[in-house]
Motif scaffolding. Structure first.
Motif, PDB file in Angstrom:
ATOM      1  N   ILE A 112      -9.081 -15.870  -4.688  1.00  0.00           N
ATOM      2  CA  ILE A 112      -8.434 -16.347  -3.459  1.00  0.00           C
ATOM      3  C   ILE A 112      -7.247 -15.433  -3.144  1.00  0.00           C
ATOM      4  N   ILE A 113      -6.787 -15.516  -1.919  1.00  0.00           N
ATOM      5  CA  ILE A 113      -5.583 -14.794  -1.519  1.00  0.00           C
ATOM      6  C   ILE A 113      -4.422 -15.765  -1.642  1.00  0.00           C
ATOM      7  N   ALA A 114      -3.408 -15.358  -2.373  1.00  0.00           N
ATOM      8  CA  ALA A 114      -2.228 -16.203  -2.524  1.00  0.00           C
ATOM      9  C   ALA A 114      -1.512 -16.323  -1.181  1.00  0.00           C
ATOM     10  N   VAL A 119      -0.187  -2.162  10.826  1.00  0.00           N
ATOM     11  CA  VAL A 119      -1.587  -1.771  10.919  1.00  0.00           C
ATOM     12  C   VAL A 119      -1.662  -0.273  10.653  1.00  0.00           C
ATOM     13  N   ARG A 120      -2.610   0.108   9.814  1.00  0.00           N
ATOM     14  CA  ARG A 120      -2.800   1.511   9.463  1.00  0.00           C
ATOM     15  C   ARG A 120      -4.278   1.844   9.428  1.00  0.00           C
ATOM     16  N   ASP A 121      -4.574   3.118   9.376  1.00  0.00           N
ATOM     17  CA  ASP A 121      -5.958   3.580   9.258  1.00  0.00           C
ATOM     18  C   ASP A 121      -6.287   3.792   7.786  1.00  0.00           C
ATOM     19  N   PHE A 122      -7.441   3.273   7.371  1.00  0.00           N
ATOM     20  CA  PHE A 122      -7.917   3.413   5.997  1.00  0.00           C
ATOM     21  C   PHE A 122      -9.324   3.983   6.035  1.00  0.00           C
ATOM     22  N   ASN A 157      -4.245  -4.302   8.798  1.00  0.00           N
ATOM     23  CA  ASN A 157      -3.035  -4.493   7.999  1.00  0.00           C
ATOM     24  C   ASN A 157      -3.453  -4.968   6.602  1.00  0.00           C
ATOM     25  N   ILE A 158      -2.503  -5.126   5.717  1.00  0.00           N
ATOM     26  CA  ILE A 158      -2.823  -5.457   4.331  1.00  0.00           C
ATOM     27  C   ILE A 158      -3.502  -6.823   4.206  1.00  0.00           C
ATOM     28  N   GLU A 159      -3.145  -7.767   5.065  1.00  0.00           N
ATOM     29  CA  GLU A 159      -3.771  -9.088   5.023  1.00  0.00           C
ATOM     30  C   GLU A 159      -5.266  -8.997   5.341  1.00  0.00           C
ATOM     31  N   GLU A 160      -5.610  -8.161   6.324  1.00  0.00           N
ATOM     32  CA  GLU A 160      -7.023  -7.987   6.691  1.00  0.00           C
ATOM     33  C   GLU A 160      -7.801  -7.267   5.585  1.00  0.00           C
ATOM     34  N   ILE A 161      -7.181  -6.293   4.944  1.00  0.00           N
ATOM     35  CA  ILE A 161      -7.819  -5.602   3.823  1.00  0.00           C
ATOM     36  C   ILE A 161      -8.078  -6.599   2.690  1.00  0.00           C
ATOM     37  N   ALA A 162      -7.097  -7.445   2.405  1.00  0.00           N
ATOM     38  CA  ALA A 162      -7.261  -8.455   1.346  1.00  0.00           C
ATOM     39  C   ALA A 162      -8.423  -9.391   1.665  1.00  0.00           C
ATOM     40  N   GLU A 163      -8.571  -9.788   2.919  1.00  0.00           N
ATOM     41  CA  GLU A 163      -9.690 -10.658   3.312  1.00  0.00           C
ATOM     42  C   GLU A 163     -11.042  -9.975   3.090  1.00  0.00           C
TER      43      GLU A 163
END
Length: 161
Positions: A139-141, A150-153, A117-123
């Motif tokens: 840092i992540i705000a 959740v998506r495939d990238f 998901n976008i949170e995991e990509i940001a990490e």
């Protein structure tokens, strides 16, 4: 262009305006495109030589820009002239290769597929930025208490931008 103050990395400042100032901006332009360039170019004239530093910062229209190349002084009519290019912070992201790097620094490739998901990509982006710039610069705000789908990238030799 608004009043511009150059902030050197050591904390000292150089105002580029005001009466009696021996430094002036003879031209300046912000170039900003959606999903494209974001720079400020300016020509500064001075009665005395000026020392510029990599990382000198200016704020234009509320956005910070950083000097990435030292200018050469040209002399004309007894004055020194400098052509400066300042980049926005987005260029820091573009300079970092995006690896499938976890918090421990383990990475296997620049070409990878990821289900997240976008949170995991940001990490993962933050892990890559920490690898280059050191922990704490990026840092992540805090995000709202909701998660994204959740998506495939797929990534192939991309940067963090």
């Amino acid at each position: 262009m608004e009043r511009v103050i150059i902030r050197h990395p050591n904390g000292e400042t150089l105002p580029l305006y005001g009466r009696g100032n021996v430094v002036e901006i003879s031209s300046g332009q912000q170039k900003k495109k959606l999903l494209g360039e974001n720079i400020v170019e300016m020509t500064v004239r001075s009665a005395r030589p000026i020392t510029f530093y990599i990382g000198d910062k200016i704020t234009v229209f509320g956005e910070d820009y950083f000097l990435i190349l030292l200018p050469e002084a040209k002399t004309e009519g007894g004055k020194y002239e400098y052509s400066l290019t300042f980049e926005s912070v987005q260029y820091d992201l573009a300079k970092v290769v995006f690896l499938d790097e976890d918090k421990s620094g383990l990475s296997t490739s620049t070409n990878f597929t990821l289900r997240a998901n976008i949170e995991e990509i940001a990490e993962i982006i933050i892990n890559n930025l920490n690898r280059v710039y050191g922990a704490g610069k990026w840092i992540i705000a805090k995000t709202p208490d909701q998660t994204t789908d959740v998506r495939d990238f797929s990534y192939a030799e991309d940067n963090c931008l």
